[in-house]
Design a protein around this motif. Structure first.
Motif, PDB file in Angstrom:
ATOM      1  N   ALA A 189       0.804  -1.217   0.000  1.00  0.00           N
ATOM      2  CA  ALA A 189       0.000   0.000   0.000  1.00  0.00           C
ATOM      3  C   ALA A 189       0.837   1.267   0.000  1.00  0.00           C
ATOM      4  O   ALA A 189       0.302   2.349  -0.247  1.00  0.00           O
ATOM      5  CB  ALA A 189      -0.944   0.001   1.209  1.00  0.00           C
TER       6      ALA A 189
ATOM      7  N   ASP B  83      -2.596  -5.528   2.704  1.00  0.00           N
ATOM      8  CA  ASP B  83      -2.419  -4.842   1.413  1.00  0.00           C
ATOM      9  C   ASP B  83      -2.901  -5.706   0.254  1.00  0.00           C
ATOM     10  O   ASP B  83      -3.386  -5.185  -0.755  1.00  0.00           O
ATOM     11  CB  ASP B  83      -0.943  -4.503   1.189  1.00  0.00           C
ATOM     12  CG  ASP B  83      -0.377  -3.568   2.235  1.00  0.00           C
ATOM     13  OD1 ASP B  83      -1.086  -3.260   3.214  1.00  0.00           O
ATOM     14  OD2 ASP B  83       0.764  -3.137   2.075  1.00  0.00           O
TER      15      ASP B  83
ATOM     16  N   THR C  36      -5.234  -3.373  -2.074  1.00  0.00           N
ATOM     17  CA  THR C  36      -4.704  -2.772  -3.298  1.00  0.00           C
ATOM     18  C   THR C  36      -5.449  -3.191  -4.565  1.00  0.00           C
ATOM     19  O   THR C  36      -5.767  -2.329  -5.392  1.00  0.00           O
ATOM     20  CB  THR C  36      -3.202  -3.073  -3.419  1.00  0.00           C
ATOM     21  OG1 THR C  36      -2.512  -2.434  -2.328  1.00  0.00           O
ATOM     22  CG2 THR C  36      -2.633  -2.541  -4.724  1.00  0.00           C
TER      23      THR C  36
END
Length: 327
Positions: free
Chosen positions: A162, A185, A189
């Motif tokens: 991230a 993440d 993402t």
């Protein structure tokens, strides 16, 4: 180009970029380097916002608070983990763009300012860059292209960290990090990028990432391994469920990401457990879930080789014997 990307002057209260620093007991000199790297950028005080989220550190970093009082929003909260710290930063941020930074890392000025120049010139939804644990180099900075989020994910392996991009805050909507999840993440993402109408991919090495032996990525106790694998499977199932509800182009792009994460998950089972029975049980469970064998796609050479090896008992024995243990 849709209206929300047209360049417009900042309002009196809006900043160009909010930098959200997450901090938990990192050495104070590293945190100071992190903040200094932001202050060194060619951003006026009116353009930047630095938010330090202290996720319940043992000691309040009073010296940092005093030193940077004029340039820092400091928020202390009970320890809840990285996801909760980032979510708190999101709620506070007033910038048109948002950048996450871990408190022991820092931004590399030349390369990050290249990304800022793209933000100013094109007003994209998201600019991708690379992390490095080496000193900054002098490579010629360039972009690899401009894509929609689904185009990028359909044709590229995703760098999910991230901190690896600066993005338009309005992309978030209600998207937040899942609390209590390891490697959150990986879930966040793909959902963010697939929303983007304009993604600029660069070769900039704009983020200095410190490899610290006591960080969460270096833990290897049995309880942590179990949670890491369980969370990875949870992410895969979550993204697949979301992909099933997407339009065709987005669905195909997200399905590629699900396949890549499944490959990574099987790889992690091998390198973290070194256990043939655990691997067999995992593959049987993935088969029942419709995730194994891996889809017969030509994503990358590595993917094709790994798919072929995991599809046979001999291949799985080779992987168990030859893949290095994850450190």
């Amino acid at each position: 180009m849709s209206d929300h990307r047209l360049s417009a002057p900042l309002s009196q209260t809006e900043k160009l970029v909010s930098f959200v620093i997450t901090y938990y007991n990192e050495p104070l000199p590293l945190l100071q380097t992190c903040i200094d790297s932001i202050l060194s950028l060619r951003l006026s005080a009116e353009e930047r916002e630095i938010i330090l989220i202290d996720d319940g550190s043992s000691v309040v970093p009073q010296h940092i608070i005093d030193t940077y009082a004029a340039n820092l929003i400091y928020v202390r909260q009970p320890n809840g983990g990285l996801s909760e710290a980032r979510n708190r930063g999101i709620e506070i941020a007033a910038g048109r763009y948002l950048q996450f930074i871990d408190g022991d890392d820092y931004l590399i000025r030349r390369d990050y300012e290249y990304c800022l120049s793209i933000v100013r010139a094109l007003s994209p939804d998201l600019v991708l860059f690379h992390g490095t644990d080496k000193e900054a180099d002098t490579n010629e900075l360039t972009t690899y292209g401009v894509f929609t989020g689904s185009q990028y994910m359909h044709n590229h392996n995703l760098r999910a960290t991230a901190w690896g991009y600066i993005f338009r805050r309005s992309l978030l909507g209600t998207l937040r990090f899942t609390k209590g999840m390891l490697h959150e993440d990986e879930e966040f993402t793909p959902q963010l990028i697939i929303r983007a109408e304009q993604v600029v991919d660069t070769n900039a090495r704009a983020y200095f990432y410190r490899q610290r032996s006591n960080s969460i990525t270096h833990k290897a106790d049995a309880q942590w391994v179990t949670k890491r694998l369980a969370d990875k499977e949870r992410i895969i199932l979550s993204l697949r469920e979301k992909a099933d509800r997407m339009p065709t182009s987005e669905r195909v792009a997200m399905q590629r990401r699900v396949a890549q994460l499944t490959m990574d998950y099987i790889h992690n089972v091998i390198t973290l457990t070194r256990d043939a029975q655990c691997l067999d049980a995992t593959l049987e469970r993935l088969k029942k879930l419709g995730l194994f064998p891996l889809p017969n796609k030509h994503y990358t050479g590595k993917y094709r080789i790994f798919r072929a090896l995991t599809s046979s008992s001999i291949g799985r024995k080779i992987l168990l014997k030859t893949l290095p243990r994850m450190k």
